[in-house]
Motif scaffolding. Structure first.
Motif, PDB file in Angstrom:
ATOM      1  N   ALA A  75       0.824  -1.206   0.000  1.00 27.61           N
ATOM      2  CA  ALA A  75       0.000   0.000   0.000  1.00 27.61           C
ATOM      3  C   ALA A  75       0.856   1.254   0.000  1.00 27.61           C
ATOM      4  CB  ALA A  75      -0.923  -0.009   1.214  1.00 27.61           C
ATOM      5  N   ARG A  76       2.015   1.207   0.652  1.00 29.20           N
ATOM      6  CA  ARG A  76       2.871   2.391   0.731  1.00 29.20           C
ATOM      7  C   ARG A  76       3.486   2.730  -0.630  1.00 29.20           C
ATOM      8  NH1 ARG A  76       5.015   5.700   4.093  1.00 29.20           N
ATOM      9  NH2 ARG A  76       4.234   4.641   5.934  1.00 29.20           N
ATOM     10  N   VAL A  77       3.984   1.724  -1.361  1.00 25.73           N
ATOM     11  CA  VAL A  77       4.661   2.033  -2.623  1.00 25.73           C
ATOM     12  C   VAL A  77       3.694   2.149  -3.793  1.00 25.73           C
ATOM     13  CG1 VAL A  77       6.834   1.003  -1.895  1.00 25.73           C
ATOM     14  CG2 VAL A  77       5.154  -0.420  -3.100  1.00 25.73           C
ATOM     15  N   ALA A  78       2.418   1.811  -3.588  1.00 23.93           N
ATOM     16  CA  ALA A  78       1.450   1.862  -4.684  1.00 23.93           C
ATOM     17  C   ALA A  78       0.930   3.263  -4.952  1.00 23.93           C
ATOM     18  CB  ALA A  78       0.274   0.932  -4.393  1.00 23.93           C
ATOM     19  N   VAL A  79       1.032   4.143  -3.965  1.00 26.15           N
ATOM     20  CA  VAL A  79       0.500   5.506  -4.108  1.00 26.15           C
ATOM     21  C   VAL A  79       1.471   6.502  -3.478  1.00 26.15           C
ATOM     22  CG1 VAL A  79      -1.923   4.780  -4.144  1.00 26.15           C
ATOM     23  CG2 VAL A  79      -0.818   5.277  -1.955  1.00 26.15           C
ATOM     24  N   PRO A  80       1.389   7.764  -3.874  1.00 26.43           N
ATOM     25  CA  PRO A  80       2.253   8.783  -3.280  1.00 26.43           C
ATOM     26  C   PRO A  80       1.989   8.942  -1.778  1.00 26.43           C
ATOM     27  CG  PRO A  80       1.307   9.572  -5.336  1.00 26.43           C
ATOM     28  CD  PRO A  80       0.593   8.298  -4.993  1.00 26.43           C
ATOM     29  N   SER A  96     -12.869   4.597   3.513  1.00 22.83           N
ATOM     30  CA  SER A  96     -12.122   3.883   2.477  1.00 22.83           C
ATOM     31  C   SER A  96     -11.636   2.557   3.028  1.00 22.83           C
ATOM     32  CB  SER A  96     -10.915   4.714   2.014  1.00 22.83           C
ATOM     33  OG  SER A  96     -10.125   3.994   1.081  1.00 22.83           O
ATOM     34  N   ARG A  97     -11.498   1.584   2.137  1.00 24.15           N
ATOM     35  CA  ARG A  97     -10.837   0.338   2.514  1.00 24.15           C
ATOM     36  C   ARG A  97      -9.857  -0.080   1.411  1.00 24.15           C
ATOM     37  NH1 ARG A  97     -16.547  -1.803   2.183  1.00 24.15           N
ATOM     38  NH2 ARG A  97     -16.788  -2.770   0.135  1.00 24.15           N
ATOM     39  N   TRP A  98      -9.393   0.922   0.666  1.00 24.90           N
ATOM     40  CA  TRP A  98      -8.372   0.660  -0.340  1.00 24.90           C
ATOM     41  C   TRP A  98      -7.097   0.250   0.384  1.00 24.90           C
ATOM     42  CZ3 TRP A  98      -3.518   1.761  -1.932  1.00 24.90           C
ATOM     43  CH2 TRP A  98      -3.206   1.462  -3.258  1.00 24.90           C
ATOM     44  N   PRO A  99      -6.338  -0.780  -0.094  1.00 24.51           N
ATOM     45  CA  PRO A  99      -6.455  -1.466  -1.385  1.00 24.51           C
ATOM     46  C   PRO A  99      -7.344  -2.708  -1.389  1.00 24.51           C
ATOM     47  CG  PRO A  99      -4.447  -2.156  -0.304  1.00 24.51           C
ATOM     48  CD  PRO A  99      -5.090  -1.148   0.613  1.00 24.51           C
ATOM     49  N   LEU A 100      -8.050  -2.985  -0.279  1.00 26.08           N
ATOM     50  CA  LEU A 100      -8.867  -4.196  -0.256  1.00 26.08           C
ATOM     51  C   LEU A 100      -9.988  -4.135  -1.281  1.00 26.08           C
ATOM     52  CD1 LEU A 100      -9.204  -5.007   3.552  1.00 26.08           C
ATOM     53  CD2 LEU A 100      -7.549  -5.901   1.889  1.00 26.08           C
ATOM     54  N   ASP A 101     -10.487  -2.932  -1.575  1.00 21.01           N
ATOM     55  CA  ASP A 101     -11.585  -2.862  -2.537  1.00 21.01           C
ATOM     56  C   ASP A 101     -11.128  -3.076  -3.968  1.00 21.01           C
ATOM     57  OD1 ASP A 101     -10.307  -0.439  -2.914  1.00 21.01           O
ATOM     58  OD2 ASP A 101     -11.957   0.782  -2.157  1.00 21.01           O
ATOM     59  N   ALA A 301      -7.255   4.651  -5.717  1.00 25.32           N
ATOM     60  CA  ALA A 301      -7.100   5.153  -4.356  1.00 25.32           C
ATOM     61  C   ALA A 301      -7.756   6.520  -4.211  1.00 25.32           C
ATOM     62  CB  ALA A 301      -5.622   5.217  -3.987  1.00 25.32           C
ATOM     63  N   GLN A 302      -7.518   7.400  -5.184  1.00 24.49           N
ATOM     64  CA  GLN A 302      -8.123   8.720  -5.124  1.00 24.49           C
ATOM     65  C   GLN A 302      -9.640   8.649  -5.242  1.00 24.49           C
ATOM     66  OE1 GLN A 302      -5.745  10.816  -8.153  1.00 24.49           O
ATOM     67  NE2 GLN A 302      -4.877  12.007  -6.473  1.00 24.49           N
ATOM     68  N   ARG A 303     -10.119   7.729  -6.073  1.00 25.73           N
ATOM     69  CA  ARG A 303     -11.566   7.573  -6.199  1.00 25.73           C
ATOM     70  C   ARG A 303     -12.173   7.134  -4.870  1.00 25.73           C
ATOM     71  NH1 ARG A 303     -11.690   5.165 -10.875  1.00 25.73           N
ATOM     72  NH2 ARG A 303     -11.385   3.078 -10.020  1.00 25.73           N
ATOM     73  N   SER A 304     -11.474   6.274  -4.144  1.00 24.42           N
ATOM     74  CA  SER A 304     -11.987   5.821  -2.848  1.00 24.42           C
ATOM     75  C   SER A 304     -12.051   6.963  -1.840  1.00 24.42           C
ATOM     76  CB  SER A 304     -11.119   4.692  -2.292  1.00 24.42           C
ATOM     77  OG  SER A 304      -9.944   5.184  -1.677  1.00 24.42           O
ATOM     78  N   ALA A 308      -9.765  13.751  -7.142  1.00 22.29           N
ATOM     79  CA  ALA A 308      -9.604  13.780  -8.594  1.00 22.29           C
ATOM     80  C   ALA A 308      -8.603  12.724  -9.035  1.00 22.29           C
ATOM     81  CB  ALA A 308      -9.140  15.158  -9.035  1.00 22.29           C
ATOM     82  N   PRO A 309      -8.670  12.257 -10.301  1.00 20.51           N
ATOM     83  CA  PRO A 309      -7.703  11.284 -10.803  1.00 20.51           C
ATOM     84  C   PRO A 309      -6.330  11.897 -10.938  1.00 20.51           C
ATOM     85  CG  PRO A 309      -9.099  12.080 -12.572  1.00 20.51           C
ATOM     86  CD  PRO A 309      -9.675  12.628 -11.302  1.00 20.51           C
ATOM     87  N   PRO A 310      -5.275  11.054 -11.076  1.00 21.48           N
ATOM     88  CA  PRO A 310      -3.917  11.557 -11.179  1.00 21.48           C
ATOM     89  C   PRO A 310      -3.690  12.310 -12.497  1.00 21.48           C
ATOM     90  CG  PRO A 310      -3.972   9.232 -11.665  1.00 21.48           C
ATOM     91  CD  PRO A 310      -5.331   9.602 -11.177  1.00 21.48           C
ATOM     92  N   PRO A 311      -2.650  13.159 -12.554  1.00 22.59           N
ATOM     93  CA  PRO A 311      -2.372  13.912 -13.782  1.00 22.59           C
ATOM     94  C   PRO A 311      -2.186  12.984 -14.973  1.00 22.59           C
ATOM     95  CG  PRO A 311      -1.007  14.687 -11.952  1.00 22.59           C
ATOM     96  CD  PRO A 311      -1.687  13.436 -11.486  1.00 22.59           C
ATOM     97  N   GLY A 312      -2.750  13.363 -16.113  1.00 23.49           N
ATOM     98  CA  GLY A 312      -2.550  12.607 -17.339  1.00 23.49           C
ATOM     99  C   GLY A 312      -3.392  11.364 -17.459  1.00 23.49           C
ATOM    100  N   ARG A 313      -4.260  11.082 -16.496  1.00 23.26           N
ATOM    101  CA  ARG A 313      -5.063   9.849 -16.556  1.00 23.26           C
ATOM    102  C   ARG A 313      -6.235  10.048 -17.462  1.00 23.26           C
ATOM    103  NH1 ARG A 313      -5.158   4.422 -16.245  1.00 23.26           N
ATOM    104  NH2 ARG A 313      -7.063   3.626 -15.393  1.00 23.26           N
TER     105      ARG A 313
END
Length: 313
Positions: A75-80, A96-101, A301-304, A308-313
């Motif tokens: 979970a730590r390295v998957a997102v900023p 939120s329950r990311w990343p379980l969701d 993660a941001q949606r949870s 907003a979505p990440p830049p360039g998505r």
């Protein structure tokens, strides 16, 4: 089919179908149940995994955390870091329950734990298994084929999937479906060992499945993932030992190459073997504050969090 299933587009999602097999073997319709202080999570802790410095490493660092059975590190390295901090607060608040969701059947995790933690759980599950599955190889094969069709249709209809994700999901569903049809899922002796070991692992997790998601909120993100990691490690080990599905071998076979990079956005090619079937798919990585992350994870993660979505998505 599970919510937001997707083996796409990262190796973490190999584990998704492994999780779904608990439902297949246990027959969730037959084993439904009625309805502390968080561990230190210091970024400077010894051995803390480091987010990716190169686009291709956005996949490899996640693969390594999966092989290490390190849900917290994953979970730590998957997102900023800023998003990770927001997620920890959101867990405590029950938002939120990311990343379980990201897992299939994510809504059923508490009920599954409750079923496995119940008194005489392995005996009850075996009774369900014998009624529904034992010696019913043809019926299981048909159920698997139905799930393959339903899962593929689900992914194609869900607007949350990108074209890359749909392509990856189609390949993965077909591969795991072929494995499931050939696997000895109707063998009572294997099922008995599977349920007995998994039931013990659910009890050892210390997460009260009957309490539902509030139990996860009370524990917080770090403690919940710490407690679930050994459980999922046991699940993967049993799938390999009893049924021949070796997720670790798939993870180790992974090869990631850079297709193109434009500024803070990169296209990656992922190749690996899943259940004996070659998988070849694409994914997108984004650079945020000098580190690379898979765009799909950041967006989810941001949606949870309602962000907003990440830049360039």
């Amino acid at each position: 089919m599970p919510s937001r299933d997707a083996l796409p587009p990262t190796p973490r999602r190999h584990a998704a179908f492994a999780f779904a097999l608990v439902a297949l073997l246990a027959g969730l319709a037959g084993c439904r149940q009625p309805a502390g202080v968080e561990a230190r999570d210091d970024a400077q802790a010894a051995g803390e995994p480091v987010p990716a410095a190169r686009p291709v490493d956005a996949v490899y660092v996640l693969r390594d955390r999966l092989l290490a059975r390190d849900g917290v590190g994953f979970a730590r390295v998957a997102v900023p870091p800023a998003i990770h901090a927001d997620l920890r607060r959101a867990w405590r608040d029950g938002r939120s329950r990311w990343p379980l969701d990201e897992l299939p059947l994510d809504a059923r995790i508490p009920a599954m734990l409750a079923a496995l933690q119940a008194p005489d759980a392995d005996r009850r599950l075996m009774a369900t298994f014998r009624r529904q599955f034992a010696g019913a190889d043809a019926d299981i094969d048909q159920a698997v084929r139905t799930l393959m069709v339903f899962g593929s249709e689900y992914v194609q209809r869900d607007p949350g999937y990108s074209a890359d994700e749909r392509d990856h999901a189609a390949q993965a569903i077909a591969a795991v479906g072929r494995w499931a049809i050939a696997a000895p899922l109707d063998d009572p002796a294997r099922a008995q060992r599977f349920f007995s070991v998994l039931s013990a692992a659910a009890v050892r997790s210390g997460i009260d499945g009957k309490a539902g998601w509030p139990a996860f909120a009370a524990l917080g993100m770090t403690q919940s993932l710490n407690r679930l990691s050994p459980f999922f490690a046991t699940l993967l080990a049993q799938l390999r030992q009893q049924y021949g599905l070796d997720i670790d071998a798939s993870l180790r076979s992974l090869h990631v190459s850079l297709v193109e990079q434009t500024g803070d956005r990169a296209r990656l090619r992922l190749q690996y073997t899943l259940a004996g079937t070659p998988i070849d798919t694409l994914a997108t990585a984004v650079r945020i504050d000098g580190r690379w992350y898979l765009a799909d994870y950041v967006q989810s993660a941001q949606r949870s969090l309602g962000a907003a979505p990440p830049p360039g998505r």
